[in-house]
Design a protein around this motif. Structure first.
Motif, PDB file in Angstrom:
ATOM      1  N   HIS A   1      16.084 -41.955 -34.615  1.00 61.95           N
ATOM      2  CA  HIS A   1      15.072 -41.806 -33.576  1.00 61.95           C
ATOM      3  C   HIS A   1      13.680 -41.617 -34.179  1.00 61.95           C
ATOM      4  O   HIS A   1      12.682 -42.147 -33.663  1.00 61.95           O
TER       5      HIS A   1
ATOM      6  N   ARG B   1      11.891 -34.137 -36.509  1.00 64.20           N
ATOM      7  CA  ARG B   1      13.244 -34.000 -35.987  1.00 64.20           C
ATOM      8  C   ARG B   1      13.447 -32.574 -35.511  1.00 64.20           C
ATOM      9  O   ARG B   1      13.060 -31.615 -36.171  1.00 64.20           O
ATOM     10  N   GLU B   2      14.068 -32.461 -34.349  1.00 66.63           N
ATOM     11  CA  GLU B   2      14.088 -31.178 -33.653  1.00 66.63           C
ATOM     12  C   GLU B   2      14.770 -30.059 -34.442  1.00 66.63           C
ATOM     13  O   GLU B   2      14.481 -28.886 -34.226  1.00 66.63           O
TER      14      GLU B   2
ATOM     15  N   ARG C   1       8.813 -35.396 -30.330  1.00 67.71           N
ATOM     16  CA  ARG C   1      10.035 -34.747 -30.800  1.00 67.71           C
ATOM     17  C   ARG C   1      11.094 -35.807 -31.055  1.00 67.71           C
ATOM     18  O   ARG C   1      11.366 -36.638 -30.190  1.00 67.71           O
TER      19      ARG C   1
ATOM     20  N   TYR D   1      15.068 -36.892 -32.140  1.00 64.49           N
ATOM     21  CA  TYR D   1      16.420 -36.355 -32.052  1.00 64.49           C
ATOM     22  C   TYR D   1      17.101 -36.365 -33.424  1.00 64.49           C
ATOM     23  O   TYR D   1      17.723 -35.393 -33.835  1.00 64.49           O
ATOM     24  N   ASP D   2      17.004 -37.486 -34.144  1.00 63.08           N
ATOM     25  CA  ASP D   2      17.602 -37.598 -35.464  1.00 63.08           C
ATOM     26  C   ASP D   2      16.765 -38.582 -36.277  1.00 63.08           C
ATOM     27  O   ASP D   2      15.680 -38.997 -35.853  1.00 63.08           O
TER      28      ASP D   2
ATOM     29  N   ASP E   1      14.223 -34.576 -24.237  1.00 63.38           N
ATOM     30  CA  ASP E   1      15.389 -34.507 -25.119  1.00 63.38           C
ATOM     31  C   ASP E   1      16.191 -35.796 -25.178  1.00 63.38           C
ATOM     32  O   ASP E   1      17.182 -35.877 -25.895  1.00 63.38           O
ATOM     33  N   ARG E   2      15.805 -36.824 -24.432  1.00 63.76           N
ATOM     34  CA  ARG E   2      16.519 -38.105 -24.456  1.00 63.76           C
ATOM     35  C   ARG E   2      15.774 -39.076 -25.373  1.00 63.76           C
ATOM     36  O   ARG E   2      14.613 -39.420 -25.096  1.00 63.76           O
ATOM     37  N   PRO E   3      16.405 -39.525 -26.457  1.00 59.10           N
ATOM     38  CA  PRO E   3      15.704 -40.377 -27.432  1.00 59.10           C
ATOM     39  C   PRO E   3      15.130 -41.642 -26.820  1.00 59.10           C
ATOM     40  O   PRO E   3      13.995 -42.018 -27.130  1.00 59.10           O
TER      41      PRO E   3
END
Length: 607
Positions: free
Chosen positions: A508, A522-523, A502, A504-505, A478-480
């Protein structure tokens, strides 16, 4: 100040020694002679009988033996208990047969040279114990460690390590007056060794995993490394106190942790220490070669080396063929194992202490062992050069390493990763997980998945987890920044393995595309589309209209992403405005203040 400087470390000696190794090892490897011979040669040149850079190789040898200990720990990590149990026939059948036959053959060399039977038996038995460090290093360099022929050799080495206890008892029995000593001391020694093994197994079964789980939760990376070294050295110390070899203790500790979720992290933490100390061990062995003894007793030493190697080779070959090894495999095993080993130094030291051999005899036997070690890489080089048929690798007997062949590697088992894994599990794909969250590791373990504790952004962890064998790598952290770093490493090191990530935005997602991932999403993108589609459905829109709208939004998003990748900011802003109704879009273009373009661009990058 001068006194403090004089008492400080000898940096000149350290630099010279490291420089010799850095020069010698690449040269010997380039010549096809292997790294072991390079270390031995560098040690000989730098030792007390060369340039006198190091005057006390014995002190260095004691420290450098930790390299053998750490190496055996890493080997143990690759030996799961069920796999070790499957090797029991090789260990106690093949290994025991080779040790006994070679002892019977080599013991008569000393008798033929005029020594007593007891002294000849101890001298020959010491040569029977093969060098674990040299053989393991060569198997590793040749890629044979996981082949069946390599596993046969590992089985024999394990038996030889176990044999050190009864052999030390034999030395005590053969010592002058040893036969009169009651059997209670020897029985106590055996009981002590068995008790040390039992205690280590109990500690490994009930303490090691909780220990590393606590360190992973509340400690840092350096604490995990300290914990790994503590376990290795503590296990070695425990078995050494029980009369067994320190290397055997480290090996058993590795076996006990081989099924742990922390296995790959431990292997990655130990590896740098193992490589450095093992090289230091070979350097110290080269330094320990006493050229003055060889110069004075060279006829007896050379004759003994030749006879020992020939007779031990005969024993190894006969046993290998008796246990149905092919001629090429038996010949290669013979060349690899025809030398004496580091455990001979322990045996000869015990014999010296009880008066079975004198100081000069101990020096001669030590020179014989070291000469045989030096000749082993040369013998293997000649074997590979002139016995090409025997040296050819047989891929049919290749055993798949403990990697991820026909499996998927999933990095990050959080909310996103758990949902993605369900899709793969439904279709029967096996999944291996890398994560640093001990709670997530426990959940995945309960579900039957193979889980490894470790940082997916570390190349050594990815290699240890077998990423090169994976069918696909899924980056779900979960950390870009971490996800981008992992993607860059995976595409650089494993270019043939598909990488899915995955994002984040939008920013990313662009970074992941630049990193070369094969797919990114994007998640929240698809879930937001589904949410909007359900809103249209509740508002009474026809299903076909809803589907058409979804396709239009997906297409505009893909076009906008492509435009941003190309650096066309204007195109990206226009595509963003195209999402608005006509009257709002025209009004935005007509009345946009100077800062609106940047604001719209920022919105574009965050969506």
């Amino acid at each position: 100040m001068a006194t403090e400087a004089a008492a400080g470390p000898d940096l000149a000696a350290a630099v010279t020694l490291l420089g010799a190794a850095v020069v010698a090892v690449p040269l010997f490897r380039r010549a096809g002679l292997g790294s072991v011979l390079g270390y031995l040669a560098a040690g000989l040149v730098m030792g007390p009988f060369g340039f006198h850079v190091i005057q006390d190789p014995e002190a260095m040898l004691h420290v450098a033996e930790l390299g053998v200990v750490l190496f055996l720990f890493i080997i143990g990590l690759e030996m799961e208990p069920r796999r070790l149990w499957s090797m029991r026939r090789d260990i106690f059948g093949l290994g025991l047969a080779q040790v006994l036959l070679c002892m019977a053959l080599l013991s008569w060399v000393g008798v033929a040279l005029g020594y007593s039977l007891a002294t000849s038996l101890v001298a020959g038995t010491g040569f029977v114990l093969t060098s674990t460090a040299i053989v393991m290093q060569m198997l590793n360099e040749r890629g044979d460690l996981h082949r069946p022929k390599g596993q046969h050799i590992v089985s024999i080495l394990l038996l030889e390590d176990l044999a050190i206890v009864p052999l030390l008892a034999l030395v005590a029995f053969l010592a002058p007056g040893g036969a009169e000593v009651g059997g209670s001391d020897r029985a106590w020694s055996i009981a002590l060794g068995l008790g040390a093994i039992a205690l280590l197994i109990l500690a490994g079964r009930y303490l090691l995993n909780p220990l590393f789980r606590g360190l992973a939760t509340f400690g840092g990376r350096e604490v995990m490394t300290a914990g790994a070294l503590l376990v290795v050295l503590g296990s070695a110390l425990l078995l050494q106190a029980g009369g067994l070899s320190a290397a055997m203790g480290a090996f058993l500790a590795g076996v006990l942790l081989s099924e742990s979720t922390f296995r790959h992290q431990l292997e990655a933490d130990i590896e740098p220490f193992r490589g450095l100390l093992l090289g230091l061990f070979f350097l110290a062995v080269g330094m320990s070669l006493d050229l003055s003894v060889i110069a004075q007793e060279w006829p007896a030493i050379l004759l003994t080396v030749v006879l020992y190697i020939l007779l031990k080779s005969l024993g190894i070959y006969v046993v290998a063929r008796a246990f149905r090894a092919s001629h090429p495999e038996a010949l290669e095993r013979t060349v690899l194992m025809a030398q004496g080993g580091e455990f001979a130094f322990v045996l000869y030291g015990a014999a010296l202490a009880v008066g079975l051999i004198d100081a000069r005899g101990s020096a001669m036997l030590t020179a014989i062992i070291i000469l045989s070690m030096i000749l082993t890489p040369l013998g293997l080089y000649l074997h590979d050069r002139f016995a090409s048929g025997a040296a050819a690798a047989d891929d049919s007997d290749m055993e798949a390493p403990d990697g991820l062949r026909n499996s998927v590697l999933l990095i990050g088992y959080g909310r996103f990763g758990q949902i993605a894994s369900q899709v793969l599990l439904t279709r029967g794909w096996s999944i291996s997980i890398i994560d640093t969250d001990t709670d997530m590791i426990r959940v995945a373990g309960f579900m039957g998945m193979k889980v490894h504790f470790g940082d997916g952004a570390r190349l050594d962890i990815l290699h240890a987890a077998g990423a090169s064998e994976a069918r696909a790598i899924l980056i779900c952290v979960d950390r870009p920044e971490a996800a981008t770093r992992i993607a860059e490493i995976c595409k650089a090191e494993f270019p043939l393995v598909p990488v899915l990530a995955r994002a984040y935005d939008r920013a990313h997602a662009l970074a992941l595309v630049r990193a070369g991932v094969d797919f990114q999403i994007r998640e929240m993108f698809e879930s937001a589309l589904t949410f909007g589609a359900r809103a249209l459905d509740d508002l009474g829109e026809a299903p076909e209209v809803v589907e058409q709208v979804l396709e239009e939004v997906r297409k505009r998003d893909a076009d906008r992403l492509a435009a941003q990748m190309a650096g066309d900011i204007t195109s990206g802003r226009e595509l963003l405005l195209s999402n608005l109704p006509d009257h709002l879009r025209d009004a935005a273009r007509a009345s946009a203040p100077p800062g609106l373009a940047g604001a719209l661009q920022g919105v574009s990058e965050r969506t």
